[in-house]
Design a protein around this motif. Structure first.
Motif, PDB file in Angstrom:
ATOM      1  N   GLY A  14      -6.611  -3.998  -3.263  1.00 38.92           N
ATOM      2  CA  GLY A  14      -6.104  -4.639  -2.088  1.00 38.92           C
ATOM      3  C   GLY A  14      -7.720  -5.072  -1.346  1.00 38.92           C
ATOM      4  O   GLY A  14      -7.597  -6.163  -0.880  1.00 38.92           O
ATOM      5  N   ASN A  37     -16.477   1.541   1.556  1.00 44.56           N
ATOM      6  CA  ASN A  37     -15.787   2.230   0.397  1.00 44.56           C
ATOM      7  C   ASN A  37     -16.730   3.459   0.264  1.00 44.56           C
ATOM      8  O   ASN A  37     -18.052   3.338   0.440  1.00 44.56           O
ATOM      9  N   VAL A  81     -14.566   6.893   5.200  1.00 49.58           N
ATOM     10  CA  VAL A  81     -13.918   6.872   6.462  1.00 49.58           C
ATOM     11  C   VAL A  81     -13.281   8.042   6.938  1.00 49.58           C
ATOM     12  O   VAL A  81     -12.771   8.973   6.053  1.00 49.58           O
ATOM     13  N   ASP A 296      -1.071   0.444  -1.833  1.00 51.42           N
ATOM     14  CA  ASP A 296      -0.547   1.862  -1.868  1.00 51.42           C
ATOM     15  C   ASP A 296      -0.057   2.586  -0.833  1.00 51.42           C
ATOM     16  O   ASP A 296       0.893   3.106  -0.368  1.00 51.42           O
ATOM     17  N   THR A 311       1.843  -0.227  -6.943  1.00 49.80           N
ATOM     18  CA  THR A 311       1.220  -0.681  -8.211  1.00 49.80           C
ATOM     19  C   THR A 311       0.273  -1.676  -7.780  1.00 49.80           C
ATOM     20  O   THR A 311       0.208  -2.199  -6.712  1.00 49.80           O
ATOM     21  N   ALA A 312      -0.500  -1.884  -8.810  1.00 49.02           N
ATOM     22  CA  ALA A 312      -1.597  -3.026  -8.718  1.00 49.02           C
ATOM     23  C   ALA A 312      -1.177  -4.470  -8.424  1.00 49.02           C
ATOM     24  O   ALA A 312      -1.687  -5.074  -7.429  1.00 49.02           O
ATOM     25  N   LYS A 372      -0.853  -6.556 -22.350  1.00 47.31           N
ATOM     26  CA  LYS A 372      -1.654  -5.601 -21.333  1.00 47.31           C
ATOM     27  C   LYS A 372      -3.023  -6.237 -21.030  1.00 47.31           C
ATOM     28  O   LYS A 372      -3.449  -6.252 -20.043  1.00 47.31           O
TER      29      LYS A 372
END
Ligand code: FAD
Ligand code: NAD
Length: 397
Positions: A14, A37, A81, A296, A311-312, A372
């Motif tokens: 995301g 991050n 964070v 998520d 899910t991604a 995949k």
């Protein structure tokens, strides 16, 4: 008035895709955008089971974030964070530093759910992050070495909890990797036990009968013991306790019993549904000015009134709408509603075999495994373009 400040929390699917969208959409100097991050690498979560088994190289999965940011529109800050003050529009970092925002994206992803089962937090291994997955690989090697010392078979018994997507994908990688480790450590493969324990009565419950039967047959052919309708009720350092009165002597439990949103969200002043942050159709957090959420961490009700899964595929699609929506909000323009388009699902069972349903086309075996790889390549393409995609895909396994 200064430039608007945009803060992006989390560089998973995301956060990375929103960063890329803002790089493309914003004009130079239009806003100060910072991506925060924990680590300075973006790990491709959908590949973490391969890191756990050791079937893929690190450079295939952990990508240096500053290299992924193509322009100077988005700055990167490596930080953890801790808290938020939505009234004052501030983020509190673990270091004590405070970061202000006008627009905020929460994309802090998932945590593993262990349902309070005794011993799982202490003794089981989780497929949660690059580091936690790498720890599985080191542990497996350590167990092979330990077996050479004392010949205790519990060192060579590998138990995977859960036969959902993650569990089956993990077992598939073990099937590929453990024979190689047996050769390396000169241990006969017949000494190895791979056991997959699933509490419901079927593996891969979201797939149809044909895919389930194909997967079961493939795993059983490769000596995997499938224990369905069996629940793990405790994990000890050297044993896994089942609800049927039996226990397995093993020193490796890989926990893939389910996921939930990042636990940190529970400590913030937020109204959560099933641990996730409810968002409106524009991916804005209900009741908070300038705050968006994807992936998520977000609770998004689809047209059928069901929450979208973790899910991604969902995270990427949401990010592709959320990035332009943040830019539009900065410019005072109208936002675009998010609509989810389910393209399909593929579960890998090692590198050569998979089962899937893509655009309604059901597939099993090698073709599904190729599909995949196409899905993985597409994400890398979206993230960094064709040259980047080729570089990562060709990274040495
Ligand atoms: P994440 O990818 O979890 O990213 C969150 C980011 O936030 C991470 O970089 C993390 O380090 C960072 N972060 C967390 N806490 C903090 C903090 N306090 N401070 C700073 N940074 C923080 N989905 C599919 O659609 N297809 C698949 O094939 C698939 N395969 C999967 C295989 C496995 C083994 C697993 C575990 C999941 C798989 N999924 C798959 C699900 C998919 O990985 C997730 O849905 C996806 O990662 C969610 O993306 P996200 O951006 O919301 O969060
Ligand atoms: P999941 O919730 O789908 O599966 C967990 C499984 O563990 C369930 O089948 C559950 O019955 C079982 N379980 C739970 N507690 C247990 C216990 N005590 N003993 C034995 N079994 C137990 O979780 P997941 O597989 O980690 O998937 C999480 C999310 O990630 C899902 O949204 C999934 O779609 C996504 N994902 C997708 C892919 C893919 O598309 N290829 C791969 C991995 C994950």
């Amino acid at each position: 008035m200064g430039k608007p400040k945009v803060i992006i929390l989390g560089a998973g699917y995301g956060g990375m895709i929103v960063s890329r969208e803002l790089e493309k959409t914003l004009m130079k100097g239009e806003a100060d955008v910072t991506l925060i991050n924990k680590h300075d690498y973006h790990y491709i979560s959908t590949q973490l089971h391969k890191i756990g088994a050791g079937t893929v190289s690190d450079d295939h999965v952990a990508l240096h974030i500053p290299d992924l940011l193509k322009t100077n529109h988005v700055k990167f800050m490596k930080a953890t964070v801790k808290n938020t003050d939505f009234t004052e529009k501030k983020i509190i970092l673990e270091s004590g530093e405070i970061v202000e925002y006008d627009y905020l994206l929460i994309a802090l992803g998932f945590d593993v759910d262990t349902f309070g089962i005794p011993g799982v937090e202490e003794f089981a291994f989780k497929i949660r992050s690059f580091r936690s997955s790498k720890a599985i690989h080191y542990h497996i090697r350590k167990e092979f070495a330990a077996y050479k010392e004392d010949l205790d078979s519990s060192h060579l018994t590998f138990v995977v909890a859960g036969a959902g997507f993650t569990g089956i994908e993990m077992v598939g990688e073990l099937v590929d990797q453990l024979p190689k480790l047996c050769k390396e450590y000169a241990i006969p493969y017949k000494k190895i036990r791979i056991i997959n324990v699933e509490s419901s009565d079927s593996i891969l419950p979201f797939f149809d009968r044909k895919a389930i039967d194909f997967t079961s047959a493939y795993l059983q052919k490769n000596s995997v013991e499938l224990m369905t309708s069996t629940k793990i009720i405790q994990c000890k350092k050297d044993a896994i306790i089942l609800d049927n009165g039996f226990q397995i002597s093993a020193r490796t439990l890989i926990w893939s019993g389910g996921v939930r949103a990042n636990r940190l969200l529970e400590q913030w002043d937020l109204q959560l549904i099933n641990g996730r942050i409810p968002v409106d159709k524009y991916l804005r957090v209900n009741g908070l000015d300038g705050v968006f959420c994807v992936g998520d961490a977000a609770y998004f009700l689809n047209e059928d009134e069901k929450a979208l899964p973790a899910t991604a595929q969902v995270a990427i699609q949401q990010a592709q709408v959320c990035g332009p929506n943040i830019a539009a909000a900065i410019r005072g323009q109208g936002l675009k509603p998010f609509t989810y388009h389910h393209k399909g699902t593929v579960a890998s069972i090692g590198s050569k075999v998979a089962v899937g349903n893509v655009f309604g086309l059901k597939m099993t075996g090698f073709f599904a495994a190729l599909m995949k790889q196409v899905v993985e390549a597409r994400y890398l393409f979206v993230l960094g373009g064709p040259v980047f995609m080729a570089k990562v895909m060709l990274a040495k396994s």
